[in-house]
Design an enzyme around this catalytic site. Structure first.
Site, short mmCIF file in Angstrom:
data_model
loop_
_atom_site.label_atom_id
_atom_site.label_comp_id
_atom_site.label_asym_id
_atom_site.label_seq_id
_atom_site.Cartn_x
_atom_site.Cartn_y
_atom_site.Cartn_z
CG ASP A 156 -1.86 1.17 1.64
OD1 ASP A 156 -1.82 2.22 0.19
OD2 ASP A 156 -3.44 0.29 1.84
CG ASP A 186 -3.57 3.62 -2.98
OD1 ASP A 186 -4.58 2.74 -3.25
OD2 ASP A 186 -4.08 4.44 -2.16
CD GLU A 187 -5.54 -2.43 -0.70
OE1 GLU A 187 -4.73 -3.14 -0.12
OE2 GLU A 187 -6.28 -1.98 -0.78
#
Length: 374
Positions: free
Chosen positions: A12, A112-113
């Protein structure tokens, strides 16, 4: 990987949009930074998309109306910025490229992950997986300047929860024998995909912790929440939800960044050090069956600002000379705008990808098998 203990990671990017803005505007670091989706109705209408930890310490959260955030940060020298999705997407792609170089399977969940299947790369050894995760974090920071958190566990649920617990800029490994001890005391809200309504229903049943949830008869959960969610709640609460990591099917660019032998603003000196990365990018694109109609450069200055320039071409880049000529032109253009500022790191990228003639994707192949034409 048959017979190996499964190892899964979750990556993350910490407060990603706001961190990305700090990366290209080092002067705002240390201030409350809020990235917003403006509705256009007024100067303060819209919602918060991301906030750094300084802003969060004053109560600012994603999804909050911008006007509320402004009130909370009044007099705090806060910085409010609009979302810049193209910039964030490019950074995200560079991060995922770095991860894939470690020989892991990557499932991109969002900008973002991502989840990573680490079983093969670690040999099912959680000690090796911890070292691998540490190396991935370090390489992401070196190549992009971004900090991230990594959680490692025997499945995606445990890995994600470990990641959430280790933020920011952390690394937490939960080994199989540690899973129940890790999960049992946590509130039910911390289970992935358990939202407010589900958690409220669980609490109305007297279930406040994941340990309490794990002790409930699965048939009771199925009767209350349905087959899919009830089964998930049972397995996830016991650390046994074993969903596969699904690899992504395409990519949007290829890029490489190097640290220069010395800080420089000499185009020829910088270009010479980008020769190797350019050769490797062309080879990688060919190997994966892509043609690229976009060329770009990435520059990190001595004061740690990240800059880029790019252009789209009429014809695909198929030879080193074309690649070099366009990189040189973009580099001269960028350096001419920087005055006396020197570069610390520099990189190149290829984008605007398309499949080379004669290349077939797995999806194409499976479609032809189903139609009986293969």
């Amino acid at each position: 990987m048959r017979g190996m203990v499964r190892v899964v990671g979750c990556i993350d990017l910490d407060y990603f949009f706001a961190q990305a803005e700090e990366l290209r505007r080092p002067e705002i670091r240390g201030k409350p930074v809020v990235v917003c989706v403006y509705s256009g109705r007024s100067e303060v209408s819209g919602a918060v998309a991301s906030a750094n930890y300084v802003a969060r310490s004053f109560g600012v959260r994603a999804g909050m109306p911008i006007s509320w955030a402004m009130r909370l940060l009044e007099g705090k020298d806060a910085v409010f910025l609009p979302v810049d999705k193209p910039y964030y997407s490019e950074l995200s792609e560079r991060v995922f490229e770095v991860v894939e170089r470690f020989g892991v399977t990557l499932e991109v969940v969002s900008i973002d992950e991502a989840f990573i299947e680490m079983t093969g790369a670690s040999g099912g050894d959680f000690g090796k997986a911890e070292g691998l995760a540490s190396s991935i974090k370090r390489e992401i920071l070196n190549e992009t300047g971004l900090r991230c958190t990594v959680g490692v566990g025997p499945n995606k649920v445990v890995a994600k929860m470990a990641c959430d617990r280790a933020k920011p800029d952390g690394l937490l490994v939960v080994r199989p024998e540690e899973v129940r001890r890790f999960l049992d005391g946590l509130p039910v809200e911390e289970l992935p995909y358990v939202g407010k309504k589900v958690s409220e229903r669980l609490r109305s049943m007297g279930i406040a912790t994941i340990g309490q949830l794990s002790a409930v008869d699965p048939q009771v959960l199925i009767s209350k929440f349905g087959e899919a969610l009830g089964t998930y709640l049972h397995l996830a609460s016991r650390g046994e939800h074993d969903e596969p990591v699904v690899p992504r099917t395409g990519r949007t660019q290829f890029s490489r960044i190097v640290t220069l032998k010395r800080d420089s603003r000499d185009p020829e000196e910088i270009l010479a050090q980008l020769e190797g990365p350019m050769v490797r990018l062309l080879e990688e694109a060919r190997r994966q069956g892509y043609l690229c109609r976009g060329v770009g450069i990435i520059a990190i200055t001595t004061d740690l600002k990240t800059l880029s320039r790019s252009r789209k071409l009429k014809d695909p880049v198929v030879d080193l000379e074309t690649f070099r000529r366009n990189v040189a032109s973009l580099l001269v253009e960028l350096l001419g705008e920087l005055g006396d500022v020197r570069l610390r790191r520099a990189g190149v990228k290829l984008f605007e990808l398309e499949r080379a003639p004669g290349q077939r994707t797995l999806g194409d192949f499976m479609g032809s098998v189903k139609s009986g034409t293969s």
